[in-house]
Scaffold this active site. Structure first.
Site, short mmCIF file in Angstrom:
data_model
loop_
_atom_site.label_atom_id
_atom_site.label_comp_id
_atom_site.label_asym_id
_atom_site.label_seq_id
_atom_site.Cartn_x
_atom_site.Cartn_y
_atom_site.Cartn_z
N SER A 3 0.83 -1.20 0.00
CA SER A 3 0.00 0.00 0.00
C SER A 3 0.86 1.25 0.00
O SER A 3 2.02 1.23 0.44
CB SER A 3 -0.89 0.01 1.24
OG SER A 3 -0.05 0.15 2.37
N LYS A 4 0.24 2.30 -0.50
CA LYS A 4 0.90 3.61 -0.60
C LYS A 4 1.39 4.10 0.74
O LYS A 4 2.36 4.82 0.83
CB LYS A 4 -0.15 4.62 -1.10
CG LYS A 4 -0.02 4.95 -2.56
CD LYS A 4 -0.87 6.15 -2.86
CE LYS A 4 -1.67 5.86 -4.12
NZ LYS A 4 -2.72 6.77 -4.41
N ARG A 5 0.64 3.73 1.80
CA ARG A 5 1.01 4.24 3.11
C ARG A 5 2.36 3.70 3.57
O ARG A 5 3.09 4.36 4.29
CB ARG A 5 -0.08 3.90 4.14
CG ARG A 5 -1.21 4.92 4.18
CD ARG A 5 -2.16 4.66 5.30
NE ARG A 5 -2.74 3.32 5.21
CZ ARG A 5 -2.58 2.38 6.13
NH1 ARG A 5 -1.89 2.62 7.21
NH2 ARG A 5 -3.14 1.20 5.97
N LYS A 6 2.68 2.49 3.14
CA LYS A 6 3.90 1.86 3.66
C LYS A 6 5.04 1.78 2.65
O LYS A 6 6.18 1.59 3.01
CB LYS A 6 3.56 0.46 4.18
CG LYS A 6 2.52 0.55 5.28
CD LYS A 6 2.47 -0.65 6.15
CE LYS A 6 1.51 -0.39 7.29
NZ LYS A 6 0.52 -1.42 7.45
N ASN A 7 4.72 1.90 1.39
CA ASN A 7 5.74 1.81 0.35
C ASN A 7 5.38 2.75 -0.79
O ASN A 7 4.21 3.05 -0.99
CB ASN A 7 5.77 0.38 -0.23
CG ASN A 7 6.68 -0.54 0.55
OD1 ASN A 7 7.88 -0.33 0.61
ND2 ASN A 7 6.09 -1.54 1.15
#
Ligand code: GLU
Length: 399
Positions: free
Chosen positions: A239-243
């Site tokens: 996900s964008k939040r983590k990567n």
């Protein structure tokens, strides 16, 4: 002949997961002497944009895995929005043969129906109210057989069976001229003679529905292979939040296209000897679907850094001038003569220090800062005849 496809939806920038899917399709096709088609699924008119389409097309072309035919070659008919008439013909066929039907149930009624089903602990699904009404407008639903086993041999996951009772009469078009994904993808795969559908595991629940559409239209479904999900380090879905998830981010950060390809090839596949560095030719030669993993693939940024560092090292050794050209956009703010920079890059003390192209301007600025006490013109005059000893001294002093 083996024919595969990559059909991204232009609803976002080129996603790293799309690149992995395109790569596996490409490697599979090339390994088998087959062809790969590149088309665009833009039935979602609200979310599809030309900018996203351009980003996706340019990205796959730049990586060299866009395939043999399709949108990137300027061919017509590889965008779903250009094929509405064709889908309409197939929808009409399904309606005429009673394999699909119009449904006029209102949103409110459907909502009410689902709430009641939930309250009775039943899975929410269409109750068939319009099945036998012979309506002539509305959304179009596929008439799903009541009692049928839908089987396919997933080339990664093995024999897969779903009972039609688990499906409901799903909507395949909002109107006769407004088809939805399941119908369009099946029509395209049939018309383009696709033999193998290789795509992410997130599509696995779509496959039985699509097999039913193939069969309703009297067509033989292709083979299917579902690739493992790409996961964040904590095993949640990438996900964008983590990567970072868009390809542009990785290119802007200074990862080399060849290194990204190498890294993505290993994100869900390996060779028995666990080789780590591959040329494209080797990947094509060694790739096979039966070595694709079933379990999720963890996106390990440290591994990408390591692979990229190896590629940078090799490119510096093999052809410093070519490498320098690639580096130019990243070092435009460093005004020093290029021969000097090339010398530094080749200095054994720097070997393996750069993981990304963006590391290079950082290291160079730091170095020039550190050697500021030395007369720079002297260094330049001697074309960086700065010996390893001298460098060590400089670095020592800067500690
Ligand atoms: N358009 C779909 C996506 O971008 C691809 C669907 C498919 O491969 O069948 O995920």
């Amino acid at each position: 002949m083996i024919k595969v496809r990559i059909p991204p939806s232009p609803t976002g920038l080129l996603h790293i997961g799309t690149v992995r899917t395109a790569l596996y399709n490409y490697l599979f096709a090339k390994n088998k002497g087959g062809k790969m088609i590149f088309r665009i699924e833009d039935t979602d008119k609200e979310r599809s944009t030309k900018e996203f389409e351009k980003d996706i097309v340019d990205g796959l072309v730049k990586l060299g895995i866009a395939g043999d035919e399709g949108i990137h070659k300027g061919n017509k008919g590889f965008r779903q929005s250009e094929r509405t008439g064709i889908y309409q013909k197939y929808l009409q066929q399904l309606l005429d043969e009673g394999k699909a039907y119009y449904c006029e149930c209102t949103k409110e009624r459907l909502e009410d129906m689902r709430n009641k089903q939930r309250a009775n602990k039943l899975p929410p699904r269409y109750d068939g109210t319009c099945r036998n009404k012979k309506l002539t407008s509305g959304v179009i639903r596929l008439r799903v057989p009541d009692d049928k086993e839908i089987k396919f041999n997933d080339l990664v996951r093995g024999e897969t069976v779903i009972h039609s009772k688990e499906l409901d009469d799903f909507v395949i078009a909002r109107a006769i001229d407004d088809p939805l994904y399941h119908l369009t993808v099946v029509a395209d795969d049939h018309d383009m003679e696709i033999t193998h559908v290789i795509r992410g595991e997130d599509h696995i629940s779509n496959t039985p529905k699509q097999i039913l559409i193939f069969e309703a239209l009297g067509w033989k479904p292709p083979e299917f292979a579902h690739l493992p999900l790409i996961l964040n380090e904590d095993k949640s879905k990438l996900s964008k939040r983590k990567n970072k998830v868009s390809m542009d981010d990785y290119l802007n950060d200074g990862y080399l296209p060849e290194a990204i390809i190498n890294f993505l090839a290993l994100l869900g596949w390996n060779t028995p000897d666990e080789q780590e560095i591959f040329s494209m030719e080797e990947l094509i030669e060694k790739f096979s679907l039966d070595r694709v993993h079933k379990g999720g693939a963890i996106f390990d940024l440290k591994k990408l850094d390591w692979i990229n560092g190896e590629y940078i090292k090799k490119e510096i050794t093999d052809d410093i001038d070519k490498f320098f050209e690639k580096l130019t956009p990243y070092i435009k703010d460093i005004s020093t003569d290029s021969d000097l920079i090339k010398k530094i890059l080749k200095d054994p003390d720097f070997e393996g220090r750069f993981k990304k192209l963006t590391d290079i301007p950082n290291e160079l600025s730091a170095l020039f800062g550190k050697v500021a006490d030395y007369p720079l013109d002297l260094i330049i005059k001697e074309k960086f005849q700065i010996t390893s000893d001298m460098l060590k001294q400089v670095l020592e002093k800067a500690k």
